[in-house]
Design a protein around this motif. Structure first.
Motif, PDB file in Angstrom:
ATOM      1  N   UNK A 180      17.176  -3.264  -9.355  1.00  0.00           N
ATOM      2  CA  UNK A 180      18.564  -3.037  -9.722  1.00  0.00           C
ATOM      3  C   UNK A 180      19.290  -4.360  -9.945  1.00  0.00           C
ATOM      4  N   UNK A 181      18.627  -5.469  -9.689  1.00  0.00           N
ATOM      5  CA  UNK A 181      19.115  -6.787 -10.081  1.00  0.00           C
ATOM      6  C   UNK A 181      18.450  -7.166 -11.394  1.00  0.00           C
ATOM      7  N   UNK A 182      18.202  -8.459 -11.588  1.00  0.00           N
ATOM      8  CA  UNK A 182      17.564  -8.933 -12.819  1.00  0.00           C
ATOM      9  C   UNK A 182      16.177  -9.485 -12.514  1.00  0.00           C
ATOM     10  N   UNK A 183      15.185  -8.947 -13.200  1.00  0.00           N
ATOM     11  CA  UNK A 183      13.808  -9.424 -13.124  1.00  0.00           C
ATOM     12  C   UNK A 183      13.350  -9.782 -14.525  1.00  0.00           C
ATOM     13  N   UNK A 184      12.974 -11.028 -14.723  1.00  0.00           N
ATOM     14  CA  UNK A 184      12.469 -11.507 -16.007  1.00  0.00           C
ATOM     15  C   UNK A 184      10.964 -11.669 -15.879  1.00  0.00           C
ATOM     16  N   UNK A 185      10.208 -10.959 -16.706  1.00  0.00           N
ATOM     17  CA  UNK A 185       8.749 -11.003 -16.637  1.00  0.00           C
ATOM     18  C   UNK A 185       8.206 -11.864 -17.772  1.00  0.00           C
ATOM     19  N   UNK A 186       7.307 -12.763 -17.440  1.00  0.00           N
ATOM     20  CA  UNK A 186       6.678 -13.610 -18.454  1.00  0.00           C
ATOM     21  C   UNK A 186       5.189 -13.737 -18.154  1.00  0.00           C
ATOM     22  N   UNK A 227       0.804  -1.221   0.000  1.00  0.00           N
ATOM     23  CA  UNK A 227       0.000   0.000   0.000  1.00  0.00           C
ATOM     24  C   UNK A 227       0.836   1.269   0.000  1.00  0.00           C
ATOM     25  N   UNK A 228       2.127   1.190   0.435  1.00  0.00           N
ATOM     26  CA  UNK A 228       2.921   2.403   0.564  1.00  0.00           C
ATOM     27  C   UNK A 228       4.245   2.378  -0.184  1.00  0.00           C
ATOM     28  N   UNK A 229       4.687   1.208  -0.647  1.00  0.00           N
ATOM     29  CA  UNK A 229       5.979   1.102  -1.325  1.00  0.00           C
ATOM     30  C   UNK A 229       5.812   0.290  -2.608  1.00  0.00           C
ATOM     31  N   UNK A 230       6.939  -0.009  -3.269  1.00  0.00           N
ATOM     32  CA  UNK A 230       6.883  -0.867  -4.440  1.00  0.00           C
ATOM     33  C   UNK A 230       6.366  -2.258  -4.066  1.00  0.00           C
ATOM     34  N   UNK A 231       5.561  -2.813  -4.939  1.00  0.00           N
ATOM     35  CA  UNK A 231       5.098  -4.185  -4.713  1.00  0.00           C
ATOM     36  C   UNK A 231       6.268  -5.162  -4.774  1.00  0.00           C
ATOM     37  N   UNK A 232       7.193  -4.923  -5.713  1.00  0.00           N
ATOM     38  CA  UNK A 232       8.360  -5.772  -5.912  1.00  0.00           C
ATOM     39  C   UNK A 232       9.613  -4.922  -5.762  1.00  0.00           C
ATOM     40  N   UNK A 233      10.607  -5.408  -5.013  1.00  0.00           N
ATOM     41  CA  UNK A 233      11.880  -4.706  -4.870  1.00  0.00           C
ATOM     42  C   UNK A 233      13.005  -5.725  -4.984  1.00  0.00           C
ATOM     43  N   UNK A 234      13.801  -5.609  -6.052  1.00  0.00           N
ATOM     44  CA  UNK A 234      14.942  -6.502  -6.254  1.00  0.00           C
ATOM     45  C   UNK A 234      16.203  -5.657  -6.238  1.00  0.00           C
ATOM     46  N   UNK A 235      16.999  -5.828  -5.202  1.00  0.00           N
ATOM     47  CA  UNK A 235      18.210  -5.039  -5.034  1.00  0.00           C
ATOM     48  C   UNK A 235      19.387  -5.649  -5.781  1.00  0.00           C
ATOM     49  N   UNK A 236      19.505  -6.964  -5.774  1.00  0.00           N
ATOM     50  CA  UNK A 236      20.569  -7.659  -6.492  1.00  0.00           C
ATOM     51  C   UNK A 236      20.144  -9.104  -6.696  1.00  0.00           C
TER      52      UNK A 236
END
Length: 231
Positions: free
Chosen positions: A201-207, A175-184
């Protein structure tokens, strides 16, 4: 542990063990007082081949995690299943499910399936996967989970230093921040995951899945049709 109720300052801690089952139970972990920290509901540390199934879990103390999988000092937490649990945490830094490899430990090959996770404190991530140093928290499968977090600084899913995880068929909302957070981390795949915003800032592959139906102008189906698609 089967069909039991535990209301206490501390939950169930399993260390250097295997083939455990915690099923159909209720765990309400309150802490001795409001300043108590790290009183978690369920901990699997250096533990393999264990199941946490169909439990109702509540923590209401600072840094009280719902379910915590940890591996340390070259040990392995591997092939565990966390499925169909209802998890609520109410204080700051109270992660819903936390996977952590530290000091050379490996949290790998576990399945987090069909859980309902809610957190209400600040910096209380719904699902947190982390490794530090020469450790790993990799190659885990997270499927059909419903995650909602309400506090400031709280992400639905956070990944730090973890790779080769598959998150699929899930919903996550902060509700207040990013739903997804990838740092590395690398090669973390989100397949058919519903969310609104992200910080990566890491790798996120969306499918996503693609369903195709081919029919004639009169509406009748075309048999043995060939369909070609591309990005």
């Amino acid at each position: 542990m089967n069909n039991e109720t535990l209301t206490d300052n501390r939950g169930v801690y399993l260390i250097n063990s295997a083939n455990n089952k915690i099923v159909n139970s209720s765990l309400i972990i309150r802490g001795a007082n409001n300043t108590d920290v790290r009183n978690h509901a369920i901990v699997l540390k250096n533990t393999i081949n264990s199941s946490i199934l169909n439990n109702a879990i509540v923590t209401s103390n600072q840094k009280g995690y719902g379910i915590y999988l940890e591996a340390t000092y070259g040990e392995v937490t591997n092939n565990n299943k966390i499925e169909k649990n209802i998890i609520n945490t109410y204080r700051n830094n109270g992660f819903g499910v936390y996977l952590w490899g530290v000091n050379g430990g490996k949290v790998i090959g576990s399945e987090i399936l069909d859980n309902y996770i809610r957190t209400y404190g600040s910096s209380a991530y719904g699902l947190f996967i982390e490794s530090s140093g020469p450790s790993s928290a990799d190659s885990n499968i997270l499927q059909e989970n419903a995650i909602t977090v309400f506090g400031s600084g709280a992400y639905g899913v956070r990944i730090i230093g973890s790779s080769h995880n598959l998150i699929r068929d899930s919903n996550t909302s902060s509700l207040k921040e990013n739903d997804i957070q990838i740092t590395s981390g690398t090669n973390n795949t989100f397949l058919n995951v519903t969310y609104t915003d992200e910080g990566v800032s890491g790798e996120l592959i969306r499918k996503w899945y693609l369903n195709v139906k081919v029919n004639e102008t009169n509406g009748s189906n075309v048999n043995q049709a060939n369909v070609t698609g591309w990005n």
